[in-house]
Motif scaffolding. Structure first.
Motif, mmCIF file in Angstrom:
data_model
loop_
_atom_site.group_PDB
_atom_site.id
_atom_site.type_symbol
_atom_site.label_atom_id
_atom_site.label_comp_id
_atom_site.label_asym_id
_atom_site.label_seq_id
_atom_site.Cartn_x
_atom_site.Cartn_y
_atom_site.Cartn_z
ATOM 1 N N LEU A 163 0.815 -0.968 0.026
ATOM 2 C CA LEU A 163 0.097 -0.074 0.083
ATOM 3 C C LEU A 163 0.810 1.303 -0.060
ATOM 4 N N GLU A 164 1.915 1.228 0.720
ATOM 5 C CA GLU A 164 2.765 2.511 0.775
ATOM 6 C C GLU A 164 4.240 2.063 0.598
ATOM 7 N N PRO A 165 4.806 1.917 -0.611
ATOM 8 C CA PRO A 165 6.209 1.326 -0.341
ATOM 9 C C PRO A 165 7.369 2.140 0.110
ATOM 10 N N ALA A 166 6.995 3.204 0.362
ATOM 11 C CA ALA A 166 8.071 4.172 1.125
ATOM 12 C C ALA A 166 8.173 3.919 2.405
ATOM 13 N N LEU A 167 7.329 2.934 3.121
ATOM 14 C CA LEU A 167 7.413 2.701 4.600
ATOM 15 C C LEU A 167 8.531 2.025 4.960
ATOM 16 N N SER A 168 9.285 2.221 6.278
ATOM 17 C CA SER A 168 10.515 1.625 6.630
ATOM 18 C C SER A 168 10.253 0.281 6.924
ATOM 19 N N ALA A 169 11.522 -0.599 6.660
ATOM 20 C CA ALA A 169 11.327 -1.831 6.972
ATOM 21 C C ALA A 169 11.025 -2.076 8.645
ATOM 22 N N ARG A 170 11.262 -1.169 9.373
ATOM 23 C CA ARG A 170 11.164 -1.262 10.756
ATOM 24 C C ARG A 170 9.534 -1.456 11.058
ATOM 25 N N LEU A 230 11.243 10.350 9.912
ATOM 26 C CA LEU A 230 12.178 9.631 9.037
ATOM 27 C C LEU A 230 12.294 8.124 9.411
ATOM 28 N N ASP A 231 12.266 7.812 10.806
ATOM 29 C CA ASP A 231 12.083 6.417 11.225
ATOM 30 C C ASP A 231 11.024 5.710 10.392
ATOM 31 N N LEU A 232 9.747 6.434 10.165
ATOM 32 C CA LEU A 232 8.708 5.766 9.891
ATOM 33 C C LEU A 232 8.970 5.893 7.984
ATOM 34 N N VAL A 233 9.273 7.012 7.599
ATOM 35 C CA VAL A 233 9.433 6.990 5.892
ATOM 36 C C VAL A 233 10.889 7.709 5.881
ATOM 37 N N PRO A 234 11.997 6.655 5.429
ATOM 38 C CA PRO A 234 13.094 7.596 5.500
ATOM 39 C C PRO A 234 13.374 8.306 4.227
ATOM 40 N N ALA A 235 12.496 8.085 3.237
ATOM 41 C CA ALA A 235 12.707 8.978 1.902
ATOM 42 C C ALA A 235 12.439 10.667 2.288
ATOM 43 N N LEU A 236 11.707 10.886 3.522
ATOM 44 C CA LEU A 236 11.280 12.214 3.718
ATOM 45 C C LEU A 236 12.611 12.760 3.989
ATOM 46 N N ALA A 237 13.890 12.229 4.242
ATOM 47 C CA ALA A 237 15.083 12.849 4.532
ATOM 48 C C ALA A 237 15.394 13.944 3.392
ATOM 49 N N GLU A 238 14.804 13.538 2.107
ATOM 50 C CA GLU A 238 15.054 14.399 0.949
ATOM 51 C C GLU A 238 14.374 15.439 0.645
ATOM 52 N N PHE A 239 13.113 15.592 1.477
ATOM 53 C CA PHE A 239 12.217 16.765 1.386
ATOM 54 C C PHE A 239 12.724 17.872 2.270
ATOM 55 N N GLU A 240 12.123 19.016 1.555
ATOM 56 C CA GLU A 240 12.511 20.543 2.100
ATOM 57 C C GLU A 240 11.600 20.613 3.331
ATOM 58 N N LEU A 241 12.249 21.137 4.406
ATOM 59 C CA LEU A 241 11.571 21.399 5.568
ATOM 60 C C LEU A 241 11.140 23.034 5.108
#
Length: 333
Positions: free
Chosen positions: A120-127, A256-267
């Protein structure tokens, strides 16, 4: 002199005014120009999301209002970010899973394995350990809703700070002033501070609202169609408007623990708001005296409860009282 004066230009006050205007009532909204909790809110419409902590009467009110939201949004006549993709409620650790499982069992939602969640959400962390899909928990963009309401009421909004109800000479005064209701009425409405972040990146990373427990920290991640992602929210019994390093760190770390790819987003934004809480964290809805009606103290549920509040208060002003109001009288305190 208008027939009804609404004190408070947030989503609750504006929704009440809109309903009254639709019913032919002469209304003016008095707005002090400050942004309220709606400006910070993510817009999650989740009547069952915290049901294990809520009173049954409040749950009924939230469920009734959630049913009204599709028509309410459509009636505004413009796009307000109403999105019915649903919510994934998630647990990352074993302790998170134990805590969330109690709620999921009450909601009778089937448990999804990590592989099913990532379909459903491929970007979710493996954790992520487990979760459920709540199709009835949707979202709207509160800022767009307020802008739409303001556009419909543009000739009825008065930019003025009201310091005392004795200033008001309308037949009925509706106090929908959020945390400011305490000073105007003496009712026990307290500010509960929340810090919220907004990120921006390429649209499409996430499709669903994420409502998660991450190492014991509750967090929500709300994606918008334009690539904005709202991350929130801290909850502190404080009145200040400081954006703290600890609050931002707490939210970013969990996101970021939940969705690691958010690290590339602008705050792009850090904001602080104050939810209007009451001693029992249920709203104040009803007559305070023969001149003043109160519609305040919605705490975490102001966006969700806006449509039902508008209908109930409009009915009350016009002489009809619903049984739904019985448990929320402002006189209970």
């Amino acid at each position: 002199m208008s027939d009804v004066a609404v004190v408070g230009g947030g989503i609750v006050g504006l929704s009440i005014a809109w309903r009254l205007v639709q019913r032919g009532v002469d209304v003016h909204v008095f707005d002090d120009g400050d942004v309220g909790a709606w400006h910070v809110a993510a817009g999650m419409l989740a009547p069952g999301g915290e049901s294990e902590h809520e009173d049954p009467a409040l749950i009924r009110l939230m469920e009734r209002s959630a049913d009204l939201w599709p028509g309410f949004a459509e009636g505004l006549g413009v796009e307000v970010g109403y999105d019915d993709a649903g919510t994934l409620s998630l647990a990352v650790t074993a302790d998170d899973l134990a805590e969330r499982s109690r709620l999921w069992t009450r909601q009778a939602l089937p448990l999804l394995r990590p592989t099913e969640l990532r379909e459903l959400e491929p970007a979710l962390s493996a954790r992520v350990r487990a979760g459920v899909f709540a199709s009835q928990e949707v979202q709207v963009d509160p800022r767009k809703v307020v802008n739409a309401l303001r556009a419909r009421l543009v000739d009825r909004i008065v930019t003025k700070r009201v310091d005392s109800l004795s200033e008001m000479d309308s037949r009925v005064v509706v106090v929908a002033a959020g945390c400011g209701t305490a000073a105007l009425t003496g009712l026990p409405v307290r500010p509960v501070k929340g810090q919220v972040l907004r990120l921006r990146g390429e649209p499409g990373l996430l499709r669903h609202v994420l409502d998660a427990a991450v190492d014991g920290r509750p967090i929500y991640v709300v994606p918008r169609a334009d690539g904005e992602v709202v991350v929130g929210a801290t909850q502190e019994e404080l009145t200040d408007r400081k954006i703290t390093a600890g609050g931002v760190h707490e939210l970013l770390r969990a996101a970021l623990d939940l969705v690691p790819a958010l690290a590339e987003f602008e705050l792009i934004e850090t904001t602080v708001g104050h939810r209007p809480g009451t001693p029992d964290n249920a709203p104040l809805l009803g007559w305070l005296d023969d001149h003043v009606v109160v519609a305040a103290g919605h705490f975490r549920n102001g966006i969700l409860l806006a449509p039902i509040t508008a209908d109930l208060i409009a009915d009350l002003v016009l002489g009809s009282s619903s049984p739904l109001l019985a448990d929320f009288s402002p006189r209970r305190f």
